[in-house]
Motif scaffolding. Structure first.
Motif, mmCIF file in Angstrom:
data_model
loop_
_atom_site.group_PDB
_atom_site.id
_atom_site.type_symbol
_atom_site.label_atom_id
_atom_site.label_comp_id
_atom_site.label_asym_id
_atom_site.label_seq_id
_atom_site.Cartn_x
_atom_site.Cartn_y
_atom_site.Cartn_z
ATOM 1 N N ASP A 88 48.723 39.887 51.388
ATOM 2 C CA ASP A 88 48.178 38.535 51.237
ATOM 3 C C ASP A 88 47.719 37.982 52.584
ATOM 4 N N GLU A 103 44.046 36.584 53.670
ATOM 5 C CA GLU A 103 43.885 35.182 54.084
ATOM 6 C C GLU A 103 43.257 35.063 55.473
ATOM 7 N N LYS A 140 39.521 36.019 55.240
ATOM 8 C CA LYS A 140 38.781 34.943 54.573
ATOM 9 C C LYS A 140 38.664 33.711 55.477
ATOM 10 N N ASP A 197 43.598 39.517 37.184
ATOM 11 C CA ASP A 197 43.989 38.970 38.478
ATOM 12 C C ASP A 197 44.694 40.037 39.305
ATOM 13 N N TYR A 246 44.609 36.540 43.057
ATOM 14 C CA TYR A 246 43.166 36.363 43.212
ATOM 15 C C TYR A 246 42.453 37.023 42.048
#
Length: 173
Positions: free
Chosen positions: A14, A18, A21, A40, A49
């Motif tokens: 994750d 992150e 992004k 997902d 996501y």
């Protein structure tokens, strides 16, 4: 500038996603999330996501590059052996587009057989080190390496150092 961000269906990191992004948003780089799952995707720490596009439908000519996110899911799904993904990476490479791999996702780039003679960020895990050597990559001592159109980042901690240079090479900064 339009980038594709590939995540495993489950157990991706994750924090890596992150951070990538965040840099793309900060520099206004359009990005689409892709995976082979139609459902997902759930990260190792529980972030969920929904992919914007199924990886089977990706046309590399629509993107300027691809980022491969790391995590246990790379190994769980043996994505480094999944021929459609390896072929997609080869298409990006043949077009001279940016390919960025983080952590154990470097195995995907190695198994696509496109790293011969290229400097590859210091792999943290033994299996990734073996793949880099087997496919004739040149292991670096640094936490990230950029060699032609291939950028490799050894771990989450190195993303923050690597992304400004990656973006600069893409002509974004």
């Amino acid at each position: 500038m339009k980038m594709l961000v590939f995540i495993p269906p489950n157990d991706f990191k994750d924090e890596s996603l992150e951070m990538v992004k965040m840099f793309f948003d900060r520099w206004k780089v359009e990005n689409k999330l892709t995976s082979y799952s139609k459902k997902d995707c759930v990260g190792y720490h529980g972030a969920t996501y929904t992919p914007d596009i199924n990886t089977n439908s990706v046309d590399p000519s629509d993107y300027d590059g691809i980022v491969l996110i790391d995590g246990k899911g790379v190994d769980t799904y043996k994505l480094y052996e999944f021929r459609p993904l390896l072929d997609l990476i080869m298409q990006f490479n043949n077009s001279g587009k940016l390919i960025c791999a983080i952590g154990n996702a470097t195995k995907i780039v190695a198994r696509a057989n496109i790293i011969k003679g290229k400097k590859i960020a210091k792999p943290e895990e033994e299996e990734t080190r073996r793949a880099v050597v087997l496919f004739h990559g040149v292991p670096a001592e640094e936490g990230y390496a950029i060699s032609d159109n291939i950028a490799t980042i050894s771990n989450y901690e190195s993303i923050e150092q690597a992304m400004p240079e990656v973006l600069e090479r893409m002509g974004v900064k």
